[in-house]
Scaffold this motif. Structure first.
Motif, short mmCIF file in Angstrom:
data_model
loop_
_atom_site.label_atom_id
_atom_site.label_comp_id
_atom_site.label_asym_id
_atom_site.label_seq_id
_atom_site.Cartn_x
_atom_site.Cartn_y
_atom_site.Cartn_z
N ARG A 94 -3.38 3.82 -2.44
CA ARG A 94 -3.28 2.68 -3.36
C ARG A 94 -3.18 1.41 -2.55
O ARG A 94 -2.16 1.10 -1.93
N PHE A 95 -4.27 0.65 -2.53
CA PHE A 95 -4.32 -0.55 -1.70
C PHE A 95 -3.97 -1.81 -2.48
O PHE A 95 -3.82 -2.88 -1.90
N GLN A 99 6.13 5.02 -4.86
CA GLN A 99 4.76 5.19 -4.42
C GLN A 99 3.76 4.76 -5.48
O GLN A 99 2.60 4.51 -5.19
N PHE A 100 4.16 4.72 -6.73
CA PHE A 100 3.25 4.32 -7.79
C PHE A 100 3.81 3.10 -8.52
O PHE A 100 5.00 2.95 -8.62
N PRO A 119 0.82 -1.22 0.00
CA PRO A 119 0.00 0.00 0.00
C PRO A 119 0.85 1.26 0.00
O PRO A 119 1.92 1.31 0.60
N SER A 120 0.35 2.31 -0.67
CA SER A 120 1.04 3.59 -0.70
C SER A 120 0.01 4.70 -0.49
O SER A 120 -1.16 4.55 -0.81
N ARG A 121 0.47 5.82 0.03
CA ARG A 121 -0.40 6.94 0.34
C ARG A 121 0.26 8.23 -0.12
O ARG A 121 1.47 8.40 0.06
N CYS A 122 -0.54 9.13 -0.66
CA CYS A 122 0.01 10.41 -1.10
C CYS A 122 -1.12 11.43 -1.22
O CYS A 122 -2.30 11.09 -1.22
N TRP A 123 -0.73 12.70 -1.36
CA TRP A 123 -1.67 13.80 -1.46
C TRP A 123 -1.55 14.44 -2.84
O TRP A 123 -0.48 14.42 -3.46
#
Length: 262
Positions: free
Chosen positions: A74-75, A261-262, A30-34
């Motif tokens: 992104r799960f 992250q992607f 998983p990744s996280r971003c704004w």
């Protein structure tokens, strides 16, 4: 020989996994971003009920847009959940043309909005969208994407009442049109639906994306009524409404924590 067979088996498993994820990169969890998105758009015209021919009442599509702050989670390798928040800015118009001879006494010229004078851009809504994103990789540093979801909308704007007047020489003002409208769905929350298709460019540290966005709202959250009282003519009234549905070009800048992250 056994080592060679094992090595081939590992390559096959890795290839099948990459196909399942639809990406050329290894999925690292998983990744996280704004992100910050801006969408200039064309808003559907206001709808009018009543006899529009008497005073040539008409509306047209206007410009508007939205600005959102998005949280991207992104799960899975090619799936993400997008939750955002921001503002909608919407415009609409209300055009009319009244021949001078309809007034009593007649005016020196027709009373008309001439299009531009009737444009209104004071409609602002709060928007909270939730969307599911599906990514299709083109190359290692490029992605095609589709987003679909719904939005919760609300407004704190107060109702408006406007009176339009003409001035006769050596006489006082005479009102000929009154309008009243609610800008916030009469104080109730309403819902919309959106679909976005676009392309994302993965930069060294961040990402940039652009796409076509369609927003559909079934609720006429702007609900107005108009009342003409012109000289010797019978009084005439009707209603108009604005849904805020639009189509626009969405651009977004995404802040990645790292290149993975992607």
């Amino acid at each position: 020989m056994k080592v060679a067979y094992l090595w081939c088996l590992l390559l096959l498993v890795q290839n099948l996994n990459a196909q399942r994820l639809g990406t050329n990169k290894e999925y690292l969890g998983p990744s996280r971003c704004w992100g910050l998105s801006l969408t200039p758009a064309i808003v559907t015209r206001a709808t009018v009920t009543g006899d529009k021919d008497i005073y040539h009442v008409k509306t047209a599509s206007q410009f508007g847009g939205e600005i959102l702050i998005n949280y991207n989670y992104r799960f899975e390798g090619n799936y993400a959940l997008i939750v955002g928040g921001g503002l909608n800015f919407l415009g609409f118009n209300f055009d009319y043309n009244i021949p001078k001879d309809m007034f009593n006494p007649p005016t020196e010229a027709n009373i008309s909005t001439n299009g531009a004078a009737s444009r209104e851009m004071n409609i602002i809504n709060f928007r909270v969208p939730v969307e599911l994103e599906r990514v299709f990789n083109d190359r290692k540093d490029n992605e095609w994407l589709i987003r679909a979801g719904g939005s919760l909308l609300f407004s704190v704007q107060q109702p408006e009442q406007t009176s339009y007047e003409i001035y006769y020489p050596n006489g006082g003002p005479k009102p000929f049109l009154d309008r009243y409208q609610s800008n916030n769905n009469h104080g109730k929350i309403w819902f919309g639906f959106q679909l976005l298709a676009g392309h994302r460019w993965l930069l060294k540290k961040n990402a940039f994306q652009a796409g076509l966005k369609v927003n559909y709202c079934p609720t006429k959250f702007v609900d107005g009524e108009y009342h003409f009282n012109v000289g010797s003519q019978p009084e005439h009234q009707g209603r108009y409404g604005v849904t805020g549905s639009y189509i626009g070009l969405s651009i977004e800048y995404i802040l990645k924590k790292s290149p993975s992250q992607f």
